[in-house]
Design an enzyme around this catalytic site. Structure first.
Site, PDB file in Angstrom:
ATOM      1  N   LYS A 195      -8.886   9.012  10.352  1.00 45.88           N
ATOM      2  CA  LYS A 195      -8.503   7.668  10.769  1.00 45.88           C
ATOM      3  C   LYS A 195      -9.380   7.152  11.915  1.00 45.88           C
ATOM      4  O   LYS A 195      -9.515   7.801  12.946  1.00 45.88           O
ATOM      5  CB  LYS A 195      -7.044   7.654  11.221  1.00 45.88           C
ATOM      6  N   ASP A 205       0.815  -1.209   0.000  1.00 47.83           N
ATOM      7  CA  ASP A 205       0.000   0.000   0.000  1.00 47.83           C
ATOM      8  C   ASP A 205       0.860   1.275   0.000  1.00 47.83           C
ATOM      9  O   ASP A 205       1.937   1.304   0.572  1.00 47.83           O
ATOM     10  CB  ASP A 205      -0.890  -0.030   1.255  1.00 47.83           C
ATOM     11  N   GLU A 207      -3.305  -0.417  -8.110  1.00 48.13           N
ATOM     12  CA  GLU A 207      -4.287   0.567  -7.652  1.00 48.13           C
ATOM     13  C   GLU A 207      -3.634   1.939  -7.718  1.00 48.13           C
ATOM     14  O   GLU A 207      -2.441   2.076  -7.460  1.00 48.13           O
ATOM     15  CB  GLU A 207      -4.738   0.258  -6.215  1.00 48.13           C
TER      16      GLU A 207
HETATM   17 ZN   LIG Z   1      -4.705   5.689   1.625  1.00 47.46          ZN
END
Ligand SMILES: [Zn+2]
Length: 496
Positions: free
Chosen positions: A314, A158, A272
């Site tokens: 978050k 990621d 992505e």
């Molecule tokens: Zn992110």
């Protein structure tokens, strides 16, 4: 066939037992790998451990090591990460490396209609937690193995920013590469006037974009594009704003994509594109421009994370006007169908309970939910129940760290809205996890909690935290399952 495991003098985790590749495999309750086979030459070739005769075959008992994890992925094909394509999916990031069993149970509990990504971590969080891409991968492998999960998994490297990030994660077996060109997004373009935009556009890396300003104008200017219910019109300001804001990012993604495909060779991988961690929202026209330009440069991707309107902070629910978000998601989903189809990726996706039904419906199942830190908060919930004193100490420390640690996250908690640790009665400690400000404070300070050293140089919290979670795996898994069923349920059964 096999000499079987039932006759062994080993305590086995029943759920982990599986027959495959000419052997029987299981985890022992003390965390070792046990394998029996009548054809050990083949079955044990990649494994490490002590072997002995067992019935007509052999028994191997080995450590929970990187080598044995890699062997499991080779021999038990469902543990090997693979591309998930456009299936509805959820990424279940795990900063501590102990959450996968609970994640597996949640995916199972909602009926398996969601493709899971168990290994998922950004380079930033790997740095903060002191874990390598291989360790992230291995922890998820063991977690699936112990639960007997055979439903497959993706693996998301990621927020990758450099080609070196790609190389490290490719070597560890990741299958989804999330490219984050955020550093190349010029959010200042949003407020710039036309002369400024013209100057910015002129300075774009046109060679990298395999384009020129005149050609760009010809492709877009004064034209209108119909995409489902949308009509995207590019006047000069709209076009130059999109190009100035995202032009360098598009060039960077193209560069990263080419590097990935070259290094991956025949290995199947998917991409992505994420611009979620930028200052200003991605307008539908900008999404259109980015997608059209990436396609022109030959990039293909399976999901895209725009920066939506409002705030995705978050570990807490959406902040902003849900009606405006609904309109925004509808536009981005239409564009994703038009140019892909690809999935809309919801980053900082945990705890956005008011958003899930809207996103699931409007994206028609073409959606990826990405979560990470919320599993750490469930770890803290487990700590609060088992060892309130440790939880109180972590909370007190988190309050000290918050002003510093919040810098690299989208959070808005204020310390003066959090009670000092000493003022919270023991029975109220778990409820801190239900309150907006303390929750964000606890969320973003995890890296400091793991790194903090006591006076003697040993970790101040980390060892106690891990000892507690390892000693109470059922309690942690139960908390995770309950929490993630709420995340996954809204996406189950929504068809493209
Ligand atoms: Zn992110």
């Amino acid at each position: 066939m096999s000499s079987g495991m039932s006759a062994l003098n080993l305590a086995l985790v029943e759920a982990s037992r599986v027959q495959a590749a000419g052997a029987e495999w299981a985890l022992t309750t003390d965390g070792r790998l046990a394998v029996t086979s009548d054809r050990p030459e083949a079955a044990f070739a990649d494994l490490e451990g002590a072997t002995e005769a067992h019935g007509r075959g052999s028994l191997l008992v080995g450590p929970r090591s990187a080598r044995n994890a890699a062997a499991l992925r080779r021999q038990l094909g469902w543990l090997r990460p693979r591309p998930l394509g456009t299936r509805t999916s959820a990424g279940l990031g795990d900063r501590l490396g102990l959450a996968t069993p609970g994640h597996v149970r949640a995916v199972r509990a909602v009926g398996g209609g969601i493709a899971a990504i168990f290994p998922q971590q950004s380079i930033r969080e790997m740095t903060r937690t002191g874990r390598t891409p291989t360790e992230v991968m291995d922890d998820a492998t063991w977690g699936q193995f112990v639960e007997g999960w055979k439903g497959g998994t993706g693996a998301d490297a990621d927020h990758l920013k450099t080609t070196a990030d790609i190389d490290a994660c490719l070597a560890a077996g990741f299958s989804l590469f999330t490219i984050d060109p955020g550093e190349h997004v010029d959010s200042a373009a949003d407020g710039a006037d036309l002369p400024t935009l013209r100057a910015r556009a002129a300075a774009l890396p046109w060679a990298d974009l395999e384009d020129g300003e005149e050609a760009l104008r010809q492709r877009y200017l004064g034209r209108s594009f119909a995409v489902e219910h949308l009509r995207i019109v590019f006047d000069e300001a709209t076009l130059l704003r999109a190009a100035a804001k995202y032009g360098r990012a598009v060039a960077h993604v193209a560069r990263m994509s080419r590097h990935l495909l070259k290094q991956a060779g025949s290995r199947p991988v998917e991409l992505e594109v994420s611009v979620d961690e930028t200052e200003t929202p991605t307008s539908p026209a900008e999404h259109y421009w980015v997608a059209a330009e990436l396609k022109r440069l030959g990039v293909s991707w399976v999901s895209l994370a725009p920066r939506f309107v409002g705030r995705f902070e978050k570990g807490v629910d959406y902040i902003g006007d849900l009606g405006a978000l609904e309109q925004d998601i509808a536009a981005h989903a239409a564009l994703a169908r038009h140019f892909g189809p690809y999935k809309l990726s919801l980053h900082s996706g945990s705890d956005k309970f008011s958003v899930y039904p809207i996103a699931a419906r409007l994206a028609r199942g073409l959606v990826h939910l990405k979560t990470a830190g919320t599993s750490y908060l469930e770890a803290l919930r487990t700590v609060a129940a088992v060892d309130p004193a440790l939880f109180r100490a972590i909370y007190a420390f988190a309050r000290e760290r918050y002003e510093t640690d919040k810098a690299s996250y989208h959070v808005s908690a204020q310390l003066d809205r959090t009670p000092p640790a000493a003022d919270v009665p023991q029975t109220d400690l778990p409820s801190l996890l239900e309150q907006f400000d303390p929750r964000e404070v606890l969320h973003v300070t995890f890296g400091s909690v793991l790194k903090e050293a006591a006076a003697d140089g040993r970790p101040r919290f980390k060892d106690d935290l891990f000892r507690l979670l390892r000693g109470n795996p059922e309690a942690y898994a139960r908390n995770l399952e309950r929490h993630f069923v709420r995340h996954l349920q809204p996406f189950v059964g929504v068809k493209a």
